[in-house]
Every structure is written in structure tokens, then in C-alpha cells.
Design a protein around this motif. Structure first.
Motif, PDB file in Angstrom:
ATOM      1  N   GLY A  91     -12.797   3.939  -1.249  1.00 40.64           N
ATOM      2  CA  GLY A  91     -11.568   4.637  -0.903  1.00 40.64           C
ATOM      3  C   GLY A  91     -10.511   4.166  -1.876  1.00 40.64           C
ATOM      4  O   GLY A  91     -10.261   2.966  -1.997  1.00 40.64           O
ATOM      5  N   PHE A  92      -9.932   5.073  -2.591  1.00 45.61           N
ATOM      6  CA  PHE A  92      -8.980   4.707  -3.625  1.00 45.61           C
ATOM      7  C   PHE A  92      -7.651   4.278  -3.015  1.00 45.61           C
ATOM      8  O   PHE A  92      -7.379   4.573  -1.854  1.00 45.61           O
ATOM      9  CB  PHE A  92      -8.835   5.864  -4.614  1.00 45.61           C
ATOM     10  N   PRO A  93      -6.818   3.552  -3.781  1.00 47.23           N
ATOM     11  CA  PRO A  93      -5.547   3.056  -3.244  1.00 47.23           C
ATOM     12  C   PRO A  93      -4.761   4.169  -2.551  1.00 47.23           C
ATOM     13  O   PRO A  93      -4.681   5.289  -3.052  1.00 47.23           O
ATOM     14  CB  PRO A  93      -4.810   2.553  -4.487  1.00 47.23           C
ATOM     15  N   GLY A  94      -4.240   3.829  -1.388  1.00 47.13           N
ATOM     16  CA  GLY A  94      -3.476   4.805  -0.618  1.00 47.13           C
ATOM     17  C   GLY A  94      -4.315   5.539   0.412  1.00 47.13           C
ATOM     18  O   GLY A  94      -3.786   6.168   1.312  1.00 47.13           O
ATOM     19  N   SER A  95      -5.630   5.466   0.282  1.00 48.56           N
ATOM     20  CA  SER A  95      -6.498   6.083   1.279  1.00 48.56           C
ATOM     21  C   SER A  95      -7.085   4.976   2.144  1.00 48.56           C
ATOM     22  O   SER A  95      -6.950   3.803   1.838  1.00 48.56           O
ATOM     23  CB  SER A  95      -7.634   6.864   0.596  1.00 48.56           C
ATOM     24  N   ASP A  96      -7.732   5.351   3.213  1.00 55.34           N
ATOM     25  CA  ASP A  96      -8.372   4.348   4.059  1.00 55.34           C
ATOM     26  C   ASP A  96      -9.819   4.754   4.269  1.00 55.34           C
ATOM     27  O   ASP A  96     -10.092   5.637   5.078  1.00 55.34           O
ATOM     28  CB  ASP A  96      -7.654   4.209   5.394  1.00 55.34           C
TER      29      ASP A  96
END
Length: 174
Positions: A91-96
Motif C-alpha cells: 500500500g503506497f504512502p497515504g493508503s492503508d
């Protein structure tokens, strides 16, 4: 006397924090198991169990990926030595990237599995392979161990290892 009370209070606080952490890990382990076993039951294969040795491998690899959150599998020769299969997700930064989201992403590849031929559907784009799904439901896999870590860049890395490994050429998953 005050020092002794503070020491006891500190010990109790650390003990309860450790217990809460263990409970959280147990809940996460149970979530990984439940989601895998739900997919496995859909195709009539045996449930998998949690294996602490496999989980230790997954945790060690996730810890290595925490520095860069790279969507990169662990060393194939190392996995082969232990007989482990592997699924990963990022999960890329900002996602969960939750446990549920990662496992669901792998299970969603079911749509690309052709049960008549026992292979991934032909004519699909390269990114629509179904090997993550077939690993989740591989009939000979008996145990899993997984890990989820927050990366230094704010992303999430998830890995599950499977024993025995699935996706054996010439064999059907179920």
C-alpha cells in the motif's frame, strides 16, 4: 519506597503494553487465517493453520522491506530452502493496505483462473495473472505465516508465506 512503587508501576505498564501487543498480533494472525480459509473453503480444500516458523520468516522479510516498501519478493533460493511460497502486497504512502485488502487483492485473481484448464486465463494482459489466488487456495499447503509492517515512507508492506509452497507446474491448485 517511592522508587520501588515507580518501578512496580513501570513494570505493570510494560507488561500490559506487551500483552496488548501480543493480543493485537494474535488478532492479525487470526484475520490472515480467517480470510485465507474462507477462500479455501469456497473451493473445498482444507483450512491452513498458523505456523510460527513461517511467520518468523515473513516478519523478518517484512522488516527488511520496511526501509523501502519495495514490491519485491524475498530471495527465491531462500524460500526454496524452506519450501515456502509467497504472496506480497504494498500500500503506497497515504493508503492503508489492511490485512483484508491484501488478501482480497490476491483472492480477486480468482476471476482470472480457468478451472476447466487449471490455468490462468489466456489472452489476458500480463498483470492479470492468477498465481496469488492459486497460492492462497493451493490444496497441499498446510500452514501460513504472514506479516504487515508500516514502511519508513508511510506505505504498508504485507507478506504471506505458505508451506508447502503452491503453484507447482503441472498440478492443479484444487
Amino acid at each position: 519506597m517511592a522508587t520501588t512503587k515507580r518501578a512496580v508501576l513501570a513494570f505493570v505498564l510494560v507488561f500490559y503494553m506487551a500483552m496488548a501487543s501480543m493480543a493485537q498480533n494474535t488478532a492479525q494472525e487470526q484475520e490472515f487465517l480467517s480470510l485465507h480459509n474462507a477462500a479455501r473453503r469456497e473451493v473445498g480444500v482444507e483450512d491452513v493453520v498458523w505456523d510460527e516458523s513461517v511467520a518468523a520468516f515473513a516478519r523478518a522479510y517484512a522488516a527488511r522491506r520496511a526501509g523501502d516498501c519495495s514490491l519485491q519478493h524475498s530471495d527465491q533460493a531462500e524460500r526454496d530452502k524452506f519450501g515456502y511460497g509467497e504472496n506480497i502486497a504494498v500500500g503506497f504512502p497515504g493508503s492503508d493496505m489492511t490485512v483484508a485488502a491484501a488478501v482480497q487483492m490476491w483472492v480477486n485473481e480468482k476471476q482470472d483462473y480457468d478451472s476447466a484448464t487449471g490455468t490462468c486465463m489466456k489472452g489476458r494482459p500480463e498483470e492479470l495473472k492468477c498465481g496469488h489466488y492459486t497460492q492462497v487456495v493451493w490444496r497441499n499447503t498446510k500452514a501460513i505465516g504472514c506479516a504487515r509492517v508500516k514502511c519508513d515512507n508511510g506505505g504498508i508492506f504485507v507478506t504471506c508465506n505458505y508451506t508447502p509452497a503452491g503453484n507447482v507446474l503441472g498440478q492443479r491448485p484444487f
